[in-house]
Design an enzyme around this catalytic site. Structure first.
Site, PDB file in Angstrom:
ATOM      1  N   LYS A  16       0.833  -1.210   0.000  1.00 44.11           N
ATOM      2  CA  LYS A  16       0.000   0.000   0.000  1.00 44.11           C
ATOM      3  C   LYS A  16       0.867   1.259   0.000  1.00 44.11           C
ATOM      4  CE  LYS A  16      -3.349   2.194   3.139  1.00 44.11           C
ATOM      5  NZ  LYS A  16      -2.467   3.258   3.607  1.00 44.11           N
ATOM      6  N   LYS A  47       6.840   9.139  -8.265  1.00 46.38           N
ATOM      7  CA  LYS A  47       7.291  10.025  -7.181  1.00 46.38           C
ATOM      8  C   LYS A  47       8.811  10.137  -7.139  1.00 46.38           C
ATOM      9  CE  LYS A  47       5.713   8.634  -3.200  1.00 46.38           C
ATOM     10  NZ  LYS A  47       5.256   7.278  -3.488  1.00 46.38           N
ATOM     11  N   ASP A 132      -0.425   0.158  -5.519  1.00 45.44           N
ATOM     12  CA  ASP A 132      -1.205  -0.958  -6.036  1.00 45.44           C
ATOM     13  C   ASP A 132      -0.774  -1.300  -7.449  1.00 45.44           C
ATOM     14  OD1 ASP A 132      -2.934  -1.939  -4.094  1.00 45.44           O
ATOM     15  OD2 ASP A 132      -4.201  -0.161  -4.251  1.00 45.44           O
TER      16      ASP A 132
END
Lengths: 277, 350
Positions: A16, A47, A132
């Site tokens: 997660k 990111k 995910d």
């Protein structure tokens, strides 16, 4: 250097968002490098912060940014592979800004470029993949030729277990394909310090046909190390937290318990969480 | 158009939504169509439109620009590439720019509408044309006609000019598109009617403003029902739902058009019936033959038109008869039947 060289291991950490995959990956890579292994860590998340602590706080240029700025033809291997702590080689796939484009395609394109450069080498490759498995692109590290060993990073919180269970579904589906070598290698508990958390995650691991390979307690040393732009392994090598990462590294190297997972139905997952409340 | 419309291979008729839309937008002669996708999507459509145009004696180059999406545009989003393509079209003096999306552009979620809505100095009209969403060639045609119709001013409502008719949704890629149009013009002339606008076939962008001026619309076929309804809603213009097919269909067409217009069709129908009777006598040499027409689809309008003629010529349709060419779509009007019978005669005497 380790006494015996090993067959190249390719492992991927899924879990997660915000559960601590990048922290765990970077510390695992750092610990493996200190054990003498040649390690490549690939951040598979737009990111682009997977390898930052290995690079002492620096954001390295991502493969996708470089492709965009220079064009693929102008790229060289040394533009995308950067040496970090103790020689750990670091790559960030990168990707689009939130809300535009296709990040999954960015992962696929990055893998194609790394293949072209012959950059997927070393004793261990650690793929740090975003939350995910939202589309085929983020399943890329699980496909044939890449990570054969998938580790789930989870806490004892229900939503974290839910995400881990979903990833089990993806592994199960992929492992059913002809020639697929993708298997579940274990569950890493990155704890939130909930009561009976280790028991719960260990039981979850058993129920999905795997095992808990490391319980990493919550410790403020992780935040301290990150504020100092280092992994725990580098910042506090003798700390008890560093011992957990080293233990995880040793386990990863020895681990041969690779399974096809048996994901739980949502009711079973909720009942399990309730048992340990 | 397909020459062998096997009913067992109906996917041939579904086609590409983008191609359907381009068959409309490229027929606005002073427009440019921007295809937002990989260059191949524009290339193969350019080739198809160009070669089909040549087949119909139109040696023109379709005005297409591709946004040329490549891997970087897929990963990072293609809106900047689309902006570049639109700027290029604007600098090429387009009167109007149609922006057509592709499967990949819509898969990654580029906001085509938002890019089009900026002030470009000329109208920039987005048309959704991603075929993977379940659309077909016809869906592309319809989407394009609706989008182009959207640029016609509503103010033209109420200034309908008597005796003028719009032709809606001609199949610009079909063989005999001009012959079919001329046949409808001929039939309309029997009722004293003229064409106001071919919407959309080889027109200028400024002509679209006339869309609401006609007394009524004639749709090319029933697949354009949604267009007829939209034009009725916007301009209050009624519609004849299809070009005429077969002898009796042609007489019915005259009756329907006259009924909508409020004219007496008797004289026109009598004249046309005479033409049809003369035609049957003219083809007496092939009357009574046994012909093979094995790919006629039961109940289709093409079947009905062809069966009507075989009946009038006392022909028998059998498995091993003389092979005659059956058109992929119903012959339009009496003249369409005449052309079909000429082909049958050539086939029989070959």
């Amino acid at each position: 250097m380790p006494a015996n060289r090993i067959m190249m291991k390719q492992i991927a950490l899924y879990g997660k968002g915000g559960i601590g995959k990048s922290t765990t990956s970077a510390n695992l890579s750092a610990a493996l490098s200190l054990q003498g292994y040649d390690v490549l860590q690939i951040g598979c998340d737009p990111k682009r912060d997977s390898t930052r602590m290995l690079m002492h706080g620096n954001f390295i240029p991502t493969v996708m940014d470089l492709v965009r700025e220079r064009g693929e033809a102008q790229l060289r291997k040394e533009d995308v592979v950067h040496n970090g702590f103790n020689g750990v080689r670091c790559v960030e796939a990168g990707g689009p800004e939130p809300g535009v484009g296709c990040a999954g395609r960015g992962i696929i394109a990055t893998f194609q470029i790394l293949e072209k450069f012959g950059a997927l080498s070393g004793d261990v490759i650690v793929y740090d993949v975003l939350g995910d498995v939202v589309c085929g692109g983020f399943a890329m590290p699980m496909r044939e030729g890449y990570a054969q060993e998938i580790y789930l990073v989870t806490s004892g919180e229900l939503m974290s277990l839910y995400a881990a269970n979903n990833i089990c579904k993806a592994i199960k589906r992929l492992s059913s394909r002809v020639k697929s070598t993708c298997r579940l290698a274990g569950v890493i508990c990155n704890a939130r310090n909930m009561p009976r958390e280790e028991e719960l995650v260990a039981e979850f691991a058993l129920r999905v046909n795997s095992s808990l390979v490391e319980f990493i307690p919550r410790d403020r040393i992780v935040q301290l190390a990150e504020l100092n732009k280092q992994t725990v392994i580098e910042y506090a090598q003798e700390s008890s937290q560093a011992l957990h990462y080293r233990s995880l590294a040793a386990c990863v190297i020895k681990n041969t318990n690779l399974t096809i997972p048996s994901p739980l139905e949502i009711d079973a997952l909720e009942s399990l969480a309730l048992e340990f409340m | 158009m397909p020459s062998n419309p096997s009913p067992s291979n109906s996917c041939r008729f579904e086609g590409c939504t983008l191609t359907g839309a381009l068959s409309v937008t490229t027929s606005v002669c002073d427009s440019i169509s921007v295809v937002h996708g990989p260059s191949g999507c524009a290339h193969h459509n350019f080739s198809l439109l160009h070669t089909t145009g040549i087949d119909n004696d139109r040696i023109t180059f379709p005005r297409l620009v591709s946004s040329g999406m490549q891997d970087a545009e897929i990963v990072f989003g293609g809106e900047e590439a689309l902006e570049r393509a639109i700027r290029s079209a604007v600098s090429d003096n387009a009167s109007v720019i149609y922006v057509l999306s592709t499967c990949i552009a819509e898969t990654i979620g580029d906001d085509v509408k938002a890019v089009c809505s900026r002030d470009w100095g000329v109208p920039v009209i987005p048309i959704p044309t991603a075929g993977f969403l379940g659309g077909s060639f016809q869906k592309g045609v319809n989407n394009a006609l609706l989008a182009v119709a959207g640029s016609a001013p509503i103010s033209s409502q109420g200034v309908r000019l008597p005796g003028l008719v719009n032709i809606i949704g001609e199949k610009n890629l079909e063989f005999e598109v001009e012959e079919n149009y001329r046949e409808v013009v001929r039939l309309l002339s029997l009722l004293g009617l003229r064409v106001n606008l071919r919407f959309v076939h080889r027109i200028r962008a400024d002509e679209i403003a006339r869309l609401g001026s006609a007394s009524f619309n004639i749709l090319r076929d029933e697949d354009l029902g949604v267009i007829g309804e939209e034009l009725s809603r916007r301009f209050g213009t009624p519609a004849v739902t299809s070009f005429p097919a077969g002898f009796s269909g042609t007489l019915k067409f005259l009756e329907t058009a006259a009924g909508i217009y409020g004219a007496d069709p008797a004289e026109a129908i009598a004249k046309e019936r005479q033409v049809q009777e003369f035609l049957i006598r003219d083809f007496a040499d092939i009357a009574g033959l046994a012909i093979s027409a094995d790919h006629l689809v039961d109940g289709s309008s093409c079947n009905l038109a062809v069966r009507e003629i075989t009946g009038l010529l006392d022909m028998e349709v059998v498995r091993d008869g003389a092979r005659v060419p059956i058109p992929p779509v119903p012959p339009v009007g009496t003249t369409g039947i005449k052309r079909m019978l000429h082909r049958w005669r050539r086939a029989v005497h070959a």
